[in-house]
Design a protein around this motif. Structure first.
Motif, mmCIF file in Angstrom:
data_model
loop_
_atom_site.group_PDB
_atom_site.id
_atom_site.type_symbol
_atom_site.label_atom_id
_atom_site.label_comp_id
_atom_site.label_asym_id
_atom_site.label_seq_id
_atom_site.Cartn_x
_atom_site.Cartn_y
_atom_site.Cartn_z
ATOM 1 N N SER A 1 0.822 -1.215 0.000
ATOM 2 C CA SER A 1 0.000 0.000 0.000
ATOM 3 C C SER A 1 0.855 1.264 0.000
ATOM 4 O O SER A 1 0.393 2.329 -0.397
ATOM 5 N N ILE A 2 2.117 1.143 0.403
ATOM 6 C CA ILE A 2 3.018 2.289 0.446
ATOM 7 C C ILE A 2 3.644 2.577 -0.921
ATOM 8 O O ILE A 2 3.898 3.727 -1.266
ATOM 9 N N VAL A 3 3.874 1.543 -1.727
ATOM 10 C CA VAL A 3 4.617 1.670 -2.987
ATOM 11 C C VAL A 3 4.142 2.833 -3.865
ATOM 12 O O VAL A 3 4.968 3.634 -4.324
ATOM 13 N N PRO A 4 2.858 3.010 -4.136
ATOM 14 C CA PRO A 4 2.439 4.090 -5.051
ATOM 15 C C PRO A 4 2.780 5.500 -4.557
ATOM 16 O O PRO A 4 2.849 6.435 -5.343
ATOM 17 N N PHE A 5 3.028 5.650 -3.278
ATOM 18 C CA PHE A 5 3.284 6.972 -2.708
ATOM 19 C C PHE A 5 4.771 7.327 -2.665
ATOM 20 O O PHE A 5 5.129 8.443 -2.291
ATOM 21 N N LEU A 6 5.615 6.400 -3.041
ATOM 22 C CA LEU A 6 7.057 6.645 -3.036
ATOM 23 C C LEU A 6 7.503 7.234 -4.364
ATOM 24 O O LEU A 6 6.824 7.090 -5.379
ATOM 25 N N ASP A 7 8.668 7.861 -4.336
ATOM 26 C CA ASP A 7 9.213 8.366 -5.592
ATOM 27 C C ASP A 7 9.635 7.169 -6.450
ATOM 28 O O ASP A 7 9.925 6.090 -5.937
ATOM 29 N N VAL A 8 9.644 7.354 -7.760
ATOM 30 C CA VAL A 8 9.869 6.266 -8.712
ATOM 31 C C VAL A 8 11.147 5.475 -8.429
ATOM 32 O O VAL A 8 11.119 4.244 -8.429
ATOM 33 N N PRO A 9 12.280 6.107 -8.154
ATOM 34 C CA PRO A 9 13.493 5.308 -7.908
ATOM 35 C C PRO A 9 13.396 4.405 -6.664
ATOM 36 O O PRO A 9 14.071 3.386 -6.583
ATOM 37 N N THR A 10 12.544 4.761 -5.724
ATOM 38 C CA THR A 10 12.397 3.964 -4.503
ATOM 39 C C THR A 10 11.370 2.842 -4.677
ATOM 40 O O THR A 10 11.419 1.843 -3.967
ATOM 41 N N GLN A 11 10.458 2.999 -5.611
ATOM 42 C CA GLN A 11 9.406 1.997 -5.797
ATOM 43 C C GLN A 11 9.979 0.627 -6.180
ATOM 44 O O GLN A 11 9.553 -0.387 -5.647
ATOM 45 N N LYS A 12 10.923 0.624 -7.108
ATOM 46 C CA LYS A 12 11.453 -0.652 -7.606
ATOM 47 C C LYS A 12 12.127 -1.472 -6.496
ATOM 48 O O LYS A 12 11.801 -2.655 -6.339
ATOM 49 N N PRO A 13 13.035 -0.904 -5.696
ATOM 50 C CA PRO A 13 13.647 -1.727 -4.633
ATOM 51 C C PRO A 13 12.620 -2.250 -3.624
ATOM 52 O O PRO A 13 12.724 -3.393 -3.170
ATOM 53 N N LEU A 14 11.632 -1.421 -3.294
ATOM 54 C CA LEU A 14 10.617 -1.888 -2.347
ATOM 55 C C LEU A 14 9.779 -2.995 -2.962
ATOM 56 O O LEU A 14 9.474 -3.994 -2.303
ATOM 57 N N ALA A 15 9.426 -2.843 -4.235
ATOM 58 C CA ALA A 15 8.664 -3.896 -4.917
ATOM 59 C C ALA A 15 9.460 -5.198 -4.948
ATOM 60 O O ALA A 15 8.904 -6.281 -4.733
ATOM 61 N N MET A 16 10.743 -5.108 -5.179
ATOM 62 C CA MET A 16 11.603 -6.304 -5.193
ATOM 63 C C MET A 16 11.667 -6.932 -3.799
ATOM 64 O O MET A 16 11.638 -8.154 -3.656
ATOM 65 N N LEU A 17 11.740 -6.102 -2.766
ATOM 66 C CA LEU A 17 11.748 -6.600 -1.390
ATOM 67 C C LEU A 17 10.448 -7.338 -1.078
ATOM 68 O O LEU A 17 10.461 -8.421 -0.486
ATOM 69 N N ILE A 18 9.333 -6.769 -1.505
ATOM 70 C CA ILE A 18 8.025 -7.402 -1.281
ATOM 71 C C ILE A 18 7.975 -8.765 -1.974
ATOM 72 O O ILE A 18 7.544 -9.761 -1.388
ATOM 73 N N GLN A 19 8.447 -8.805 -3.216
ATOM 74 C CA GLN A 19 8.469 -10.078 -3.951
ATOM 75 C C GLN A 19 9.358 -11.096 -3.245
ATOM 76 O O GLN A 19 9.014 -12.280 -3.168
ATOM 77 N N LEU A 20 10.479 -10.664 -2.733
ATOM 78 C CA LEU A 20 11.383 -11.548 -2.000
ATOM 79 C C LEU A 20 10.707 -12.090 -0.737
ATOM 80 O O LEU A 20 10.803 -13.289 -0.436
ATOM 81 N N MET A 21 10.010 -11.217 -0.033
ATOM 82 C CA MET A 21 9.297 -11.646 1.170
ATOM 83 C C MET A 21 8.233 -12.693 0.823
ATOM 84 O O MET A 21 8.084 -13.702 1.515
ATOM 85 N N GLU A 22 7.493 -12.457 -0.272
ATOM 86 C CA GLU A 22 6.456 -13.405 -0.681
ATOM 87 C C GLU A 22 7.085 -14.720 -1.149
ATOM 88 O O GLU A 22 6.551 -15.795 -0.870
ATOM 89 N N TRP A 23 8.210 -14.640 -1.836
ATOM 90 C CA TRP A 23 8.910 -15.862 -2.270
ATOM 91 C C TRP A 23 9.337 -16.675 -1.054
ATOM 92 O O TRP A 23 9.162 -17.891 -1.018
#
Length: 109
Positions: free
Chosen positions: A23-45
């Motif tokens: 829920s936080i990802v859309p509110f971050l600046d673009v360069p920060t979105q990708k690392p957080l999205a990758m972290l989320i995917q890693l957590m789900e994996w």
């Protein structure tokens, strides 16, 4: 477990923490979105790996009440996420399967 509640793959791999982060990802600046999205995917994996490594698999043990046909349960689970036209098609498929099963019973008593 409540027999009316189905268990989905997301129920196993998503946690409260991953939902908060998503829920936080859309509110971050673009360069920060990708690392957080990758972290989320890693957590789900990691959660998926842990879920399928357990001796008792929650989805297999609880997703189908006794006597439920897997095909019908799967189509019913998918149907919830379909458009009305797709739901109609699933209903037609289920009807055809029912007719075929009844025909087998009639021809092979």
């Amino acid at each position: 477990m409540d027999e009316n509640k189905s268990i989905t793959y997301d129920d196993l791999i998503q946690t409260r923490n991953t939902q908060i982060l998503k829920s936080i990802v859309p509110f971050l600046d673009v360069p920060t979105q990708k690392p957080l999205a990758m972290l989320i995917q890693l957590m789900e994996w990691k959660n998926a790996t842990a879920a399928f490594s357990r001796q008792e698999n929650s989805m297999a043990a609880c997703s189908l009440p006794a006597g439920t046909k897997r095909r019908d349960a799967m189509l019913s689970a998918v149907r919830k996420y379909c458009t009305p036209k797709e739901q109609e098609m699933i209903d037609t498929i289920q009807t055809l399967f029912c007719i075929m099963e009844n025909q087998d019973l009639f021809h092979n008593p």
